[in-house]
Design an enzyme around this catalytic site. Structure first.
Site, PDB file in Angstrom:
ATOM      1  N   ASN A  13       0.790  -0.666  -0.063  1.00  0.00           N
ATOM      2  CA  ASN A  13       0.431   0.336   0.059  1.00  0.00           C
ATOM      3  C   ASN A  13       0.947   1.351  -0.250  1.00  0.00           C
ATOM      4  O   ASN A  13       1.557   1.617   1.017  1.00  0.00           O
ATOM      5  CB  ASN A  13      -0.646   0.091   1.007  1.00  0.00           C
ATOM      6  CG  ASN A  13      -1.510   1.475   1.816  1.00  0.00           C
ATOM      7  OD1 ASN A  13      -1.848   2.139   0.898  1.00  0.00           O
ATOM      8  ND2 ASN A  13      -2.326   1.129   2.760  1.00  0.00           N
ATOM      9  N   TRP A  14       0.746   1.833  -0.521  1.00  0.00           N
ATOM     10  CA  TRP A  14       1.930   2.706  -1.602  1.00  0.00           C
ATOM     11  C   TRP A  14       1.595   4.124  -0.501  1.00  0.00           C
ATOM     12  O   TRP A  14       2.487   4.961  -0.462  1.00  0.00           O
ATOM     13  CB  TRP A  14       2.425   3.153  -2.700  1.00  0.00           C
ATOM     14  CG  TRP A  14       3.025   2.329  -3.830  1.00  0.00           C
ATOM     15  CD1 TRP A  14       3.593   0.957  -3.402  1.00  0.00           C
ATOM     16  CD2 TRP A  14       3.073   2.524  -5.006  1.00  0.00           C
ATOM     17  NE1 TRP A  14       3.742   0.484  -4.166  1.00  0.00           N
ATOM     18  CE2 TRP A  14       3.913   1.025  -5.626  1.00  0.00           C
ATOM     19  CE3 TRP A  14       3.179   3.460  -5.726  1.00  0.00           C
ATOM     20  CZ2 TRP A  14       4.511   1.159  -6.915  1.00  0.00           C
ATOM     21  CZ3 TRP A  14       3.734   3.253  -7.123  1.00  0.00           C
ATOM     22  CH2 TRP A  14       4.439   2.158  -7.761  1.00  0.00           C
ATOM     23  N   LYS A  15       0.339   4.349   0.052  1.00  0.00           N
ATOM     24  CA  LYS A  15      -0.986   5.533   0.018  1.00  0.00           C
ATOM     25  C   LYS A  15      -0.465   6.711  -0.894  1.00  0.00           C
ATOM     26  O   LYS A  15       0.236   6.999  -1.924  1.00  0.00           O
ATOM     27  CB  LYS A  15      -0.245   5.755   1.550  1.00  0.00           C
ATOM     28  CG  LYS A  15      -0.421   4.328   2.377  1.00  0.00           C
ATOM     29  CD  LYS A  15       0.144   4.757   3.628  1.00  0.00           C
ATOM     30  CE  LYS A  15      -0.160   3.289   5.024  1.00  0.00           C
ATOM     31  NZ  LYS A  15       0.608   3.895   6.550  1.00  0.00           N
ATOM     32  N   HIS A 105      -9.257   0.732   4.819  1.00  0.00           N
ATOM     33  CA  HIS A 105      -7.794   1.296   6.065  1.00  0.00           C
ATOM     34  C   HIS A 105      -8.160   2.263   6.560  1.00  0.00           C
ATOM     35  O   HIS A 105      -8.710   3.455   6.611  1.00  0.00           O
ATOM     36  CB  HIS A 105      -7.436   2.068   4.452  1.00  0.00           C
ATOM     37  CG  HIS A 105      -5.649   2.003   4.644  1.00  0.00           C
ATOM     38  ND1 HIS A 105      -5.411   3.133   6.252  1.00  0.00           N
ATOM     39  CD2 HIS A 105      -4.991   1.432   4.940  1.00  0.00           C
ATOM     40  CE1 HIS A 105      -4.006   2.691   6.901  1.00  0.00           C
ATOM     41  NE2 HIS A 105      -3.884   1.717   6.163  1.00  0.00           N
ATOM     42  N   GLU A 107      -6.683   4.682   7.815  1.00  0.00           N
ATOM     43  CA  GLU A 107      -6.429   6.139   7.622  1.00  0.00           C
ATOM     44  C   GLU A 107      -7.995   7.038   6.613  1.00  0.00           C
ATOM     45  O   GLU A 107      -8.202   8.160   7.506  1.00  0.00           O
ATOM     46  CB  GLU A 107      -5.719   6.501   6.268  1.00  0.00           C
ATOM     47  CG  GLU A 107      -4.497   6.254   7.355  1.00  0.00           C
ATOM     48  CD  GLU A 107      -3.060   5.696   6.694  1.00  0.00           C
ATOM     49  OE1 GLU A 107      -3.193   6.054   5.137  1.00  0.00           O
ATOM     50  OE2 GLU A 107      -1.703   4.998   7.210  1.00  0.00           O
ATOM     51  N   GLU A 175      -5.185  -4.461  10.615  1.00  0.00           N
ATOM     52  CA  GLU A 175      -4.090  -3.550  10.579  1.00  0.00           C
ATOM     53  C   GLU A 175      -4.291  -2.893  12.118  1.00  0.00           C
ATOM     54  O   GLU A 175      -5.362  -2.621  12.007  1.00  0.00           O
ATOM     55  CB  GLU A 175      -4.685  -3.151   9.409  1.00  0.00           C
ATOM     56  CG  GLU A 175      -4.034  -3.653   7.911  1.00  0.00           C
ATOM     57  CD  GLU A 175      -3.544  -2.465   7.212  1.00  0.00           C
ATOM     58  OE1 GLU A 175      -2.154  -3.117   6.389  1.00  0.00           O
ATOM     59  OE2 GLU A 175      -4.077  -1.276   6.659  1.00  0.00           O
ATOM     60  N   GLY A 181       2.646   2.679  11.104  1.00  0.00           N
ATOM     61  CA  GLY A 181       3.529   3.385  10.806  1.00  0.00           C
ATOM     62  C   GLY A 181       4.166   4.156  12.898  1.00  0.00           C
ATOM     63  O   GLY A 181       4.751   4.848  11.787  1.00  0.00           O
ATOM     64  N   SER A 221       2.936  -2.547  10.473  1.00  0.00           N
ATOM     65  CA  SER A 221       4.953  -2.185  10.556  1.00  0.00           C
ATOM     66  C   SER A 221       5.520  -3.414   9.912  1.00  0.00           C
ATOM     67  O   SER A 221       6.790  -3.366  10.745  1.00  0.00           O
ATOM     68  CB  SER A 221       5.204  -1.833  11.849  1.00  0.00           C
ATOM     69  OG  SER A 221       4.741   0.190  12.705  1.00  0.00           O
ATOM     70  N   GLY A 242       3.237  -1.474   3.991  1.00  0.00           N
ATOM     71  CA  GLY A 242       2.874   0.548   3.836  1.00  0.00           C
ATOM     72  C   GLY A 242       4.637   1.003   3.963  1.00  0.00           C
ATOM     73  O   GLY A 242       4.940   0.623   3.068  1.00  0.00           O
ATOM     74  N   GLY A 243       4.913   1.441   4.793  1.00  0.00           N
ATOM     75  CA  GLY A 243       6.108   2.149   4.318  1.00  0.00           C
ATOM     76  C   GLY A 243       7.391   1.372   4.318  1.00  0.00           C
ATOM     77  O   GLY A 243       7.908   2.396   3.158  1.00  0.00           O
TER      78      GLY A 243
HETATM   79  P1  PGA Z   1       3.013   0.621   7.810  1.00  0.00           P
HETATM   80  O1  PGA Z   1       1.742   0.668   7.003  1.00  0.00           O
HETATM   81  O2  PGA Z   1       3.457  -0.765   6.520  1.00  0.00           O
HETATM   82  O3  PGA Z   1       3.363   1.697   7.211  1.00  0.00           O
HETATM   83  O4  PGA Z   1       2.857   0.574   8.964  1.00  0.00           O
HETATM   84  C1  PGA Z   1       0.169  -0.880   6.824  1.00  0.00           C
HETATM   85  C2  PGA Z   1      -1.078  -0.038   6.645  1.00  0.00           C
HETATM   86  O5  PGA Z   1      -1.469   1.377   6.201  1.00  0.00           O
HETATM   87  O6  PGA Z   1      -1.072  -0.862   5.510  1.00  0.00           O
END
Ligand code: PGA
Length: 263
Positions: A13-15, A105, A107, A175, A181, A221, A242-243
């Site tokens: 997930n590149w966001k 998600h 967010e 998640e 994050g 994470s 994500g990251g």
């Molecule tokens: P993260 O994000 O790996 O940066 O913790 C995961 C996500 O939001 O899908």
């Protein structure tokens, strides 16, 4: 790792990162990194979830270079077309060969006030367009303290699956919001416990075949250093990353977890 009949799924997930030029360069580099390492495509499904503006470029590259990554979007409209300024419809994503779409998600739930009703409507919109929803559920630190780990994710998944037919393909991503994050991942045991419970919910609502076939991912994470622990768990079938998914070497190492950890 997950049962043999479920192909592990490592999804990035590149966001809101990487423009379309950076996206093309990134996907090429990732492909080369995996090739150089002798990675066998097919042992693990690799998914990339770029911003909308990158999807056409990434699709063209995957197609031209015969790169076996699955393509997904990070969101979609509840509507299929019409006067909804700024929205992106499921049929448009399907036309771009997107296979998946992330829904719910944390967010989106937090910054766009998407409640369980919107999430359920988006799941229906995805399925109408032939997209596989990657349904994200997870508890906040506060929920964890007040209700334990499973209560909120279970309630969110029940709401998201409301009205979904037994034969529909979905992916579930557990998640925990406190792990996203933060650098503070759940432990493999915590992930296993909730993923197993969520699989039980899939079984209850969609039947035993769906419970056996549905990929349940962990996210929050995930890095090359902790992926192995998660993948050893029987009910964790992959990761939503994500990251670390926009760092070529990290993401390649996560995809190659079978090699570098001997699971
Ligand atoms: P993260 O994000 O790996 O940066 O913790 C995961 C996500 O939001 O899908």
């Amino acid at each position: 790792m997950g049962a043999v009949n479920r192909t592990p799924f490592i999804a990035g997930n590149w966001k809101m990162n990487l423009d379309h030029l950076q996206a093309v360069a990134f996907v090429q580099k990732l492909h080369w990194a995996l090739k150089d390492a002798g990675h066998e495509a097919g042992t693990v499904e690799v998914g990339v979830f770029p911003p909308f503006t990158d999807i056409r470029s990434v699709q063209t590259l995957l197609d031209a270079d015969k790169i076996e990554f699955s393509l997904g979007a990070q969101d979609l409209s509840v509507h299929d077309s019409g006067a909804y300024t700024g929205e992106v419809a499921g049929p448009f994503l399907a036309k771009l060969d997107a296979k998946y779409v992330i829904i719910g998600h944390s967010e989106r739930r937090e910054y766009h006030a998407e409640g369980d009703d919107v999430v359920a409507a988006k799941v229906q919109a995805a399925l109408r367009s032939g997209l596989i929803p990657v349904i994200c559920v997870g508890e906040t630190a506060d929920d964890l303290e007040k209700h334990g780990a499973s209560a909120v994710p279970v309630a969110q998944l029940r709401a998201a699956l409301d009205g979904v037919a037994a034969g529909a393909e979905v992916v579930v991503a557990y998640e925990p919001v406190w792990a996203i994050g933060s650098g503070q991942a759940a432990t493999p045991q915590q992930a296993q416990d909730v993923c197993a419970t969520l699989r039980g919910v899939v079984g209850e609502l969609l039947g035993p075949d769906a419970a056996a076939a549905t990929r349940v991912l962990y996210g929050g994470s995930v890095k090359s250093g902790n992926i192995a622990g998660f993948m050893r768990e029987p009910d964790v079938d992959g990761a939503l990353v994500g990251g670390a998914s926009i760092l070529v070497d990290e993401f390649a190492a996560i995809i190659r977890y079978q090699k570098h950890v001997g699971v």
